[in-house]
Write a protein that holds these residues in place. Structure first.
Motif, PDB file in Angstrom:
ATOM      1  N   GLU A 175      -8.093  -3.672  -5.696  1.00 42.77           N
ATOM      2  CA  GLU A 175      -7.137  -3.268  -4.668  1.00 42.77           C
ATOM      3  C   GLU A 175      -5.772  -2.978  -5.265  1.00 42.77           C
ATOM      4  O   GLU A 175      -4.924  -2.386  -4.628  1.00 42.77           O
TER       5      GLU A 175
ATOM      6  N   GLU B  92      -3.566   3.001  -6.470  1.00 44.16           N
ATOM      7  CA  GLU B  92      -2.734   3.149  -5.289  1.00 44.16           C
ATOM      8  C   GLU B  92      -1.463   2.343  -5.334  1.00 44.16           C
ATOM      9  O   GLU B  92      -0.577   2.533  -4.510  1.00 44.16           O
TER      10      GLU B  92
ATOM     11  N   SER C  79      -5.974   9.284  -2.199  1.00 51.29           N
ATOM     12  CA  SER C  79      -7.358   9.560  -1.820  1.00 51.29           C
ATOM     13  C   SER C  79      -8.288   9.438  -3.023  1.00 51.29           C
ATOM     14  O   SER C  79      -9.441   9.011  -2.890  1.00 51.29           O
TER      15      SER C  79
ATOM     16  N   GLU D 133      -9.256   5.928  -3.313  1.00 52.03           N
ATOM     17  CA  GLU D 133     -10.268   5.543  -2.327  1.00 52.03           C
ATOM     18  C   GLU D 133     -11.639   6.109  -2.696  1.00 52.03           C
ATOM     19  O   GLU D 133     -12.657   5.415  -2.589  1.00 52.03           O
TER      20      GLU D 133
ATOM     21  N   LYS E 219     -11.706  -4.470   4.393  1.00 53.36           N
ATOM     22  CA  LYS E 219     -10.606  -3.894   3.644  1.00 53.36           C
ATOM     23  C   LYS E 219      -9.287  -4.389   4.224  1.00 53.36           C
ATOM     24  O   LYS E 219      -9.256  -4.971   5.304  1.00 53.36           O
TER      25      LYS E 219
ATOM     26  N   TYR F 108      -2.100  -2.304   4.406  1.00 52.78           N
ATOM     27  CA  TYR F 108      -2.165  -1.147   3.514  1.00 52.78           C
ATOM     28  C   TYR F 108      -0.800  -0.454   3.423  1.00 52.78           C
ATOM     29  O   TYR F 108      -0.337  -0.125   2.323  1.00 52.78           O
TER      30      TYR F 108
ATOM     31  N   ARG G 185      -6.808   6.839   5.054  1.00 51.93           N
ATOM     32  CA  ARG G 185      -8.156   6.292   4.850  1.00 51.93           C
ATOM     33  C   ARG G 185      -9.193   6.902   5.787  1.00 51.93           C
ATOM     34  O   ARG G 185     -10.304   7.223   5.341  1.00 51.93           O
TER      35      ARG G 185
ATOM     36  N   THR H 119      -9.854  10.395   4.358  1.00 46.70           N
ATOM     37  CA  THR H 119     -10.562  10.307   3.081  1.00 46.70           C
ATOM     38  C   THR H 119     -12.029   9.961   3.278  1.00 46.70           C
ATOM     39  O   THR H 119     -12.900  10.465   2.552  1.00 46.70           O
ATOM     40  N   ALA H 120     -12.326   9.111   4.259  1.00 48.50           N
ATOM     41  CA  ALA H 120     -13.720   8.744   4.529  1.00 48.50           C
ATOM     42  C   ALA H 120     -14.560   9.958   4.905  1.00 48.50           C
ATOM     43  O   ALA H 120     -15.765  10.004   4.617  1.00 48.50           O
TER      44      ALA H 120
END
Length: 508
Positions: free
Chosen positions: A19, A23, A138, A141, A151, A157, A238, A241-242
């Motif tokens: 984590e 980022e 991204s 991720e 998460k 975040y 997020r 990006t998913a």
């Protein structure tokens, strides 16, 4: 080895240390995870001892020649391993500094001093920050397999992003506060929005005594408005990006092309029934040039670029289940993207074509920025290998954020005490030295302290507020829909509503 399309089926039991990977670097410059064996030390968590740097001048080792010492010192990253996480993308810091200094040159050497018209091209590089942010976050991720474990929440975040950048942002606001000779009522009213990084969420404008419109986004530190836009983009990163991580190569390129064409919409909208100098023009300008609505497609272009990069220049190692860089198999255009991108940029400046302002400023550089970002990420471009990864550019890349946020304060201070000619020659050097000192003695210590607190799970006021809000807002489909509608309201509907409003008068 397998290609990225097989990533989803690989290991899902990643360690918690990941984590803190790419980022977590300043303004989302790329950094990778550290191994689990190093996790017990601050260095293993991506931290450095206070007031120290992992990159700098080193002493010669016994038996080491001066030539070897020079290469080791000038290219300190050449001997570093990639770690056990996603590949490091250290070369992305240098293009960020190059973008920053071009904007600085535009602000003061063209706009204030009225030098060569070609310097005005530097103003268009603000969009680079949004595309680079979308790319790096991204990539962080998409470069790791989807996880089954929970998460960080949305608030956690966003806080992780702010831990790195907010101290310097607040410091820049304080500098402006003590340098102003007079502060209007409108400026005081807008200050809370600036402290909360909300100044660009609403296109609020007021008319002053001279008949000009002042907008909240450009008050106080007028160069820092992009931070407020980034907060919105971090919120939606997020979920977007998913979806993007499953796109094919052709679909990604098609959507990227659409992002390149989108600026034409702004150019068309700017001439639809808007009287020059009117309230509507002020609202429209601030909406397109300093709001999430004006740069959302550029941020999306960064995310799509990350997907294209992963599909074209990485693979998944079956033995570890982790992404690895495969720069040699990347297309030739990507291998030499930096050289080609900056060459095209130089040709634009040289020929100085007459391109509509909003087309160029609101995304016209996406193709050039794509080449530069991908070229720096692949890492085999000559500019990347010999210049961007050298010690001077590494240092400049680290201070680019501080340099950008405090540019106006340093310029105003020098102009107050020295002749204009002297300031014009000395300013770039003073700004770089100033940015280095602030980054070293203000930003780095505070950021490292905050990260250590997070690792020790120390609960302060902010952490308790986040935990309380997280408990109150558990993730459900209904609540996700509400948050999505709220963001769409800010990005799309609010400018439409303000279009029919008449800005008020500024009270001094």
């Amino acid at each position: 080895m397998v290609r990225q399309s097989e990533l989803a089926g690989q290991q899902e039991n990643e360690s918690e240390e990941e984590e803190e990977d790419i980022e977590s670097q300043d303004l989302e410059s790329a950094e990778s995870d550290e191994s689990e064996d190093d996790a017990q030390s601050p260095e293993g968590l991506g931290l450095e001892p206070p007031h120290q740097s992992s990159v700098g001048f080193t002493k010669t080792e016994p038996g080491e020649s001066w030539g070897q010492w020079f290469c080791t010192t000038m290219y300190p990253l050449s001997g570093k391993s990639g770690g056990s996480g996603a590949p490091r993308l250290e070369a992305l810091d240098a293009p960020r500094w190059i973008a920053s200094i071009q904007i600085v040159v535009y602000h003061f050497y063209f706009r204030d001093l009225g030098l060569s018209e070609r310097l005005s091209w530097g103003q268009h590089w603000t969009q680079f920050f949004f595309m680079l942010s979308g790319f790096v976050l991204s990539y962080a991720e998409m470069a790791r397999p989807p996880r089954k474990e929970s998460k960080p929440s949305l608030l956690q975040y966003v806080r992780k992003r702010l831990v790195v950048v907010y101290p310097t942002y607040l410091f820049s606001i304080v500098l402006v506060l003590f340098s102003k000779q007079s502060i209007s009522t409108f400026e005081w009213a807008a200050l809370p929005f600036h402290l909360l990084l909300m100044q660009t969420w609403l296109p609020i404008c007021m008319k002053d005594d001279s008949g000009n419109y002042n907008c909240s986004a450009w008050l106080w530190n007028g160069e820092a408005w992009f931070m407020s836009v980034l907060v919105i983009f971090w919120i939606v990163l997020r979920p977007i990006t998913a979806k993007v991580r499953n796109l094919s190569w052709s679909t990604s390129y098609s959507l990227l092309a659409a992002c390149c064409i989108w600026p034409m919409v702004y150019d068309w909208a700017s001439g639809v029934g808007v009287a020059q100098g009117s309230a509507r023009e002020a609202v429209l300008v601030i909406t397109m040039r300093a709001s999430p609505a004006g740069y959302f497609h550029i941020f999306i272009a960064g995310i799509l670029s990350a997907r294209i990069f992963i599909l074209s220049a990485t693979y998944v190692d079956k033995s570890t289940g982790r992404v690895a860089l495969d720069g040699n198999s990347a297309p030739m255009l990507m291998k030499y993207g930096c050289c080609l991108g900056y060459l095209l940029w130089g040709l634009l400046i040289f020929f100085d074509p007459d391109i509509p302002y909003l087309i160029m400023h609101q995304g016209g550089l996406i193709p050039i920025m794509f080449l530069i970002i991908i070229g720096a990420a692949v890492g085999v471009d000559p500019l990347t290998t010999w210049i961007f990864k050298s010690l001077p550019l590494i240092i400049l890349g680290r201070i680019s954020y501080v340099q950008y946020l405090t540019q106006r304060s340093v310029w105003d201070l020098l102009r107050l005490h020295f002749p204009t000619t002297s300031v014009a020659w000395a300013y770039p050097f003073v700004l770089v030295i100033w940015a280095y000192l602030v980054q070293r003695w203000v930003e780095s210590p505070y950021t490292e302290w905050q990260r250590v607190r997070m690792e020790k799970d120390d609960k302060g006021f902010v952490e308790k507020c986040i935990a309380f809000l997280d408990d109150m807002v558990q993730t459900t489909r209904l609540r996700r829909t509400i948050v999505t509608c709220f963001l769409l309201f800010l990005i799309i509907l609010v400018p439409v509503i303000f279009w029919f409003a008449q800005p008020g008068e500024v009270q001094n």
